[in-house]
Motif scaffolding. Structure first.
Motif, mmCIF file in Angstrom:
data_model
loop_
_atom_site.group_PDB
_atom_site.id
_atom_site.type_symbol
_atom_site.label_atom_id
_atom_site.label_comp_id
_atom_site.label_asym_id
_atom_site.label_seq_id
_atom_site.Cartn_x
_atom_site.Cartn_y
_atom_site.Cartn_z
ATOM 1 N N UNK A 158 -2.899 26.242 -21.972
ATOM 2 C CA UNK A 158 -3.145 25.497 -20.729
ATOM 3 C C UNK A 158 -3.617 26.438 -19.631
ATOM 4 N N UNK A 159 -2.955 27.589 -19.487
ATOM 5 C CA UNK A 159 -3.382 28.559 -18.477
ATOM 6 C C UNK A 159 -4.822 28.991 -18.718
ATOM 7 N N UNK A 160 -5.147 29.253 -19.968
ATOM 8 C CA UNK A 160 -6.500 29.698 -20.314
ATOM 9 C C UNK A 160 -7.524 28.600 -20.013
ATOM 10 N N UNK A 161 -7.185 27.354 -20.338
ATOM 11 C CA UNK A 161 -8.109 26.241 -20.109
ATOM 12 C C UNK A 161 -8.383 26.014 -18.628
ATOM 13 N N UNK A 162 -7.416 26.337 -17.766
ATOM 14 C CA UNK A 162 -7.565 26.063 -16.336
ATOM 15 C C UNK A 162 -7.785 27.313 -15.488
ATOM 16 N N UNK A 222 5.537 28.222 -25.865
ATOM 17 C CA UNK A 222 4.864 29.330 -25.176
ATOM 18 C C UNK A 222 3.356 29.284 -25.409
ATOM 19 N N UNK A 223 2.984 29.026 -26.639
ATOM 20 C CA UNK A 223 1.558 28.962 -26.984
ATOM 21 C C UNK A 223 0.868 27.848 -26.201
ATOM 22 N N UNK A 224 1.534 26.703 -26.052
ATOM 23 C CA UNK A 224 0.938 25.599 -25.278
ATOM 24 C C UNK A 224 0.724 26.004 -23.817
ATOM 25 N N UNK A 225 1.695 26.712 -23.238
ATOM 26 C CA UNK A 225 1.525 27.192 -21.860
ATOM 27 C C UNK A 225 0.333 28.132 -21.763
#
Length: 136
Positions: free
Chosen positions: A62-66, A56-59
């Motif tokens: 990733x959402x935050x980075x993009x 979940x943290x990786x998702x």
């Protein structure tokens, strides 16, 4: 479920992209996930399931980075040339490598011909052993 209903009702008015990120942490998850999927689908939400908090943290990272980037930044760039596309297609098969793809391409000319070839015809190709023939 009440929390989910209220959050969906609250969020659905404010955002174009709506995602439900769900950690699956129960043994029998079929019924709750069916309810979640139905609710999300009816309200134009995307459901992303995770099996660990780290996933979940990786998702979220990733959402935050993009979040401020265009969709093209994460879309796969498709090859326009035939050979790279054929390599991408066939190397998904375990133990088939790029040199095998070149051999197969030289012998059969196209993916259609390759798919129509018998196991015996495939076995005649240099470097294509019994295991690769079965997988192809």
């Amino acid at each position: 479920p009440d929390y989910l209903y209220s959050r969906i009702a609250e969020v659905r008015r404010d955002f174009k992209v709506r995602v439900v990120l769900c950690v699956v942490d129960v043994a029998n998850s079929n019924e709750p996930l069916l309810l979640l999927t139905s609710l999300a689908s009816a309200n134009d939400f995307t459901v992303i399931l995770c099996w660990t908090l780290a996933e979940c943290a990786r998702y979220l990272e990733t959402f935050k980075a993009f979040e401020r980037r265009s969709a093209s930044a994460i879309q796969e760039k498709l090859e326009s040339e035939y050979m790279p596309r054929l390599e991408d297609t066939l190397t998904v098969i375990r133990s088939v490598n790029r040199s095998d793809v070149r051999v197969l391409s030289r012998n059969f000319g196209s993916l259609k011909n390759l798919m129509g070839a018998s196991m015996e015809e495939l076995a005649l190709c240099s470097g294509i052993g019994e295991k690769k023939v079965r997988r192809l």
